[in-house]
Scaffold this active site. Structure first.
Site, PDB file in Angstrom:
ATOM      1  N   HIS A   1      33.276  40.883  26.437  1.00  8.37           N
ATOM      2  CA  HIS A   1      33.497  41.267  27.989  1.00  8.37           C
ATOM      3  C   HIS A   1      32.415  42.411  28.177  1.00  8.37           C
ATOM      4  O   HIS A   1      32.623  43.535  26.370  1.00  8.37           O
ATOM      5  CB  HIS A   1      34.973  40.991  28.038  1.00  8.37           C
ATOM      6  CG  HIS A   1      35.198  42.220  29.434  1.00  8.37           C
ATOM      7  ND1 HIS A   1      35.268  40.556  30.362  1.00  8.37           N
ATOM      8  CD2 HIS A   1      35.003  42.910  29.994  1.00  8.37           C
ATOM      9  CE1 HIS A   1      35.185  41.471  31.735  1.00  8.37           C
ATOM     10  NE2 HIS A   1      35.323  42.653  31.549  1.00  8.37           N
TER      11      HIS A   1
ATOM     12  N   ASP B   1      46.047  38.816  38.414  1.00  7.06           N
ATOM     13  CA  ASP B   1      45.503  39.568  38.210  1.00  7.06           C
ATOM     14  C   ASP B   1      44.255  39.522  39.241  1.00  7.06           C
ATOM     15  O   ASP B   1      43.425  40.574  40.294  1.00  7.06           O
ATOM     16  CB  ASP B   1      44.410  39.376  36.714  1.00  7.06           C
ATOM     17  CG  ASP B   1      43.304  40.553  37.082  1.00  7.06           C
ATOM     18  OD1 ASP B   1      43.405  41.887  37.100  1.00  7.06           O
ATOM     19  OD2 ASP B   1      42.468  40.041  36.701  1.00  7.06           O
TER      20      ASP B   1
ATOM     21  N   ARG C   1      43.126  45.861  44.511  1.00  7.20           N
ATOM     22  CA  ARG C   1      42.870  47.353  44.829  1.00  7.20           C
ATOM     23  C   ARG C   1      41.725  47.569  45.103  1.00  7.20           C
ATOM     24  O   ARG C   1      41.848  48.893  45.051  1.00  7.20           O
ATOM     25  CB  ARG C   1      42.685  46.576  42.608  1.00  7.20           C
ATOM     26  CG  ARG C   1      44.596  46.955  42.146  1.00  7.20           C
ATOM     27  CD  ARG C   1      44.012  47.116  40.699  1.00  7.20           C
ATOM     28  NE  ARG C   1      43.705  47.298  40.398  1.00  7.20           N
ATOM     29  CZ  ARG C   1      42.083  47.220  39.119  1.00  7.20           C
ATOM     30  NH1 ARG C   1      42.510  46.414  38.288  1.00  7.20           N
ATOM     31  NH2 ARG C   1      41.817  47.986  38.595  1.00  7.20           N
TER      32      ARG C   1
ATOM     33  N   SER D   1      43.670  44.127  33.903  1.00 10.64           N
ATOM     34  CA  SER D   1      43.072  43.004  34.553  1.00 10.64           C
ATOM     35  C   SER D   1      42.475  42.520  33.267  1.00 10.64           C
ATOM     36  O   SER D   1      42.059  41.390  33.471  1.00 10.64           O
ATOM     37  CB  SER D   1      42.671  44.179  35.317  1.00 10.64           C
ATOM     38  OG  SER D   1      41.580  43.090  35.843  1.00 10.64           O
TER      39      SER D   1
ATOM     40  N   LYS E   1      42.805  38.002  31.140  1.00  7.90           N
ATOM     41  CA  LYS E   1      42.078  37.529  31.893  1.00  7.90           C
ATOM     42  C   LYS E   1      41.443  36.737  30.032  1.00  7.90           C
ATOM     43  O   LYS E   1      41.126  35.857  29.869  1.00  7.90           O
ATOM     44  CB  LYS E   1      40.379  37.675  32.502  1.00  7.90           C
ATOM     45  CG  LYS E   1      40.989  37.749  34.095  1.00  7.90           C
ATOM     46  CD  LYS E   1      39.826  38.100  34.925  1.00  7.90           C
ATOM     47  CE  LYS E   1      39.516  40.039  34.845  1.00  7.90           C
ATOM     48  NZ  LYS E   1      39.323  40.557  35.426  1.00  7.90           N
TER      49      LYS E   1
END
Ligand code: URA
Length: 443
Positions: free
Chosen positions: A82, A161, A168, A183, A187
């Protein structure tokens, strides 16, 4: 329990219990706690922070707010990668086939981009026919057969999220280490990987502008992963300029193909080899980074990683002929050169500003409804450290339908992104640090 008391507790620097965090997140998910109270709580977290236990609890609560993917039907150690996001970051396009060709299964669920350039899914969809939608059984079958699949987040992953991130985004509470860490990791945990390699970008184009903040974010995410039983490492890599030369969806696929053809820009190749090596070590296919790098270089040199991309594309309905002949990918009608107005050395290239320029041309979405033009974008001609003479081409805009005003704005943005110095600029590090559960190694 009342939300107002929990907001006040956090505002005054208190620590929220697991039950209190669950109350807020579940209440928000169900619509029982309104946006304005969660906004106030997020702002309190922004200023007061959260400790590791609270951050872990928030992560789990969000991970459990929707579907949790069970990847156990796929044999082997599933390693996810990621990136915290950057301009010109096409590493997934390279790493999915490269790592799969070395025997580590890649079951990747990716996202789309909002703002700047497209996300991985948008890039892949620039290949004719490529589909990022398939059901779980097809997904597992493809990873089983050819070793990799890249799909959109299907079903209902981390809805809490999704809702909180959107809030946010409009309440100036994105840039909080515990909120970003929970966050991202919620995931990853819900997507079911056994091990996780994080690419935490640092610099002007990243969420975290300084190395120390980037390391702190990386440590928060590695802590969460480790506590939840997922082997997690984080690489801190440069985003003080775009990665590679191409920004824009088909342009980025073309550059990813160059790397798989064992050529292409050195910075992109290096970041891919570094991240890929971590994935191979975590995936149990190499005993250390040196061995992993050898394996990956071999798969680039003998064409097997490129072959793997063709297999992935064909399996997902795409035209593998476009991987053979990248000129067949969408191509813009008009090329516009942006020229330097001074001589010297390229000191920096503001990645975010280049990303906005690409978006103005249609490479990214201004709103959720915007249509992406896969062909358009920007190809940089100069990178940090290069010498430049007044009148040299800094970058080339690849343009289709954008209005003259937007093109002029994009040109201005590109020129504004480049900073030219009269002094030579020493080579910049690409990878600054590796963060593992055992500590931080700086390079
Ligand atoms: N990416 C995420 O998924 N979440 C954040 O909070 C920031 C970046």
């Amino acid at each position: 329990m009342r939300a107002v008391d929990l907001i006040q507790k956090k505002r005054d620097g208190g620590e929220l219990s697991r039950e209190e965090i669950a109350y807020l997140i579940q209440g928000y998910s169900k619509g029982e706690i309104p946006d304005y109270q969660i906004s106030a709580w997020a702002m309190a977290v922004y200023f007061q922070g959260m400790n590791a236990r609270e951050t872990g609890d928030l992560t789990l609560e969000m991970a459990m707010s929707g579907d949790q993917v069970d990847l156990s039907p796929i044999a082997g150690i599933k390693v996810d990668k990621h990136s915290t996001g950057g301009v010109g970051d096409k590493t997934t396009v390279v790493l999915a086939p490269l790592v799969a060709s070395a025997g580590v299964p890649v079951a990747k669920m990716s996202g789309r981009g909002l703002g700047h350039t497209g996300g991985t899914l948008d890039k892949l969809e620039s290949i004719s026919g490529f589909s990022v939608e398939m059901d779980r059984e097809q997904f597992f079958a493809q990873v089983g057969e050819i070793g990799a699949a890249v799909i959109g987040q299907s079903g209902n992953i981390t809805p809490a999220d999704k809702k909180l991130y959107a809030l946010r985004d409009v309440t100036a509470t994105v840039n909080s280490i515990p909120l970003i860490a929970s966050s991202v990791m919620s995931k990853k945990i819900a997507a079911g990987a056994d091990a996780i390699v994080l690419d935490v970008k640092t610099g002007s184009g990243a969420f975290m502008k300084t190395l120390e903040d980037s390391i702190a974010l990386a440590q928060a995410m590695v802590d969460i992963g480790t506590h939840l039983g997922r082997h997690t490492v984080a690489v801190i890599s440069d985003m003080d300029q775009p990665l590679g030369y191409n920004i824009g969806n088909a342009l980025e696929i073309k550059e990813g193909i160059e790397i798989l053809q064992n050529r292409g820009p050195q910075d992109l190749r290096e970041v891919c080899l570094f991240l890929g090596s971590q994935m191979l070590v975590l995936g149990g296919k190499a005993k250390d980074e040196a061995e992993a790098r050898d394996i990956l270089e071999h798969h680039l040199a003998d064409g097997s990683a490129l072959e793997k991309l063709k297999q992935i594309v064909a399996a997902q309905g795409g035209d593998a002929g476009q991987i053979e002949a990248p000129d067949m990918l969408p191509t813009a009608k008009t090329l516009i050169e942006v020229k330097a107005e001074a001589s010297g050395f390229i000191e920096s290239i503001k990645a975010e500003t280049v990303g906005i320029a690409a978006m103005l041309l249609g490479a990214g979405r201004e709103t959720k409804e915007s249509q992406i033009d896969y062909a358009v974008g920007i190809r940089l001609a100069k990178k940090v450290g290069d010498t430049v003479t007044e009148g040299d081409v800094l970058a080339v805009l690849h343009v289709n339908e954008a209005s003259a005003d937007k093109v002029r704005e994009a040109e201005d943005k590109v020129r504004e992104a480049y900073r030219i110095s009269s002094q030579p600029v020493p080579p910049q590090p690409l990878v600054f640090a590796l963060v593992t559960k055992d500590g931080v190694t700086r390079y």
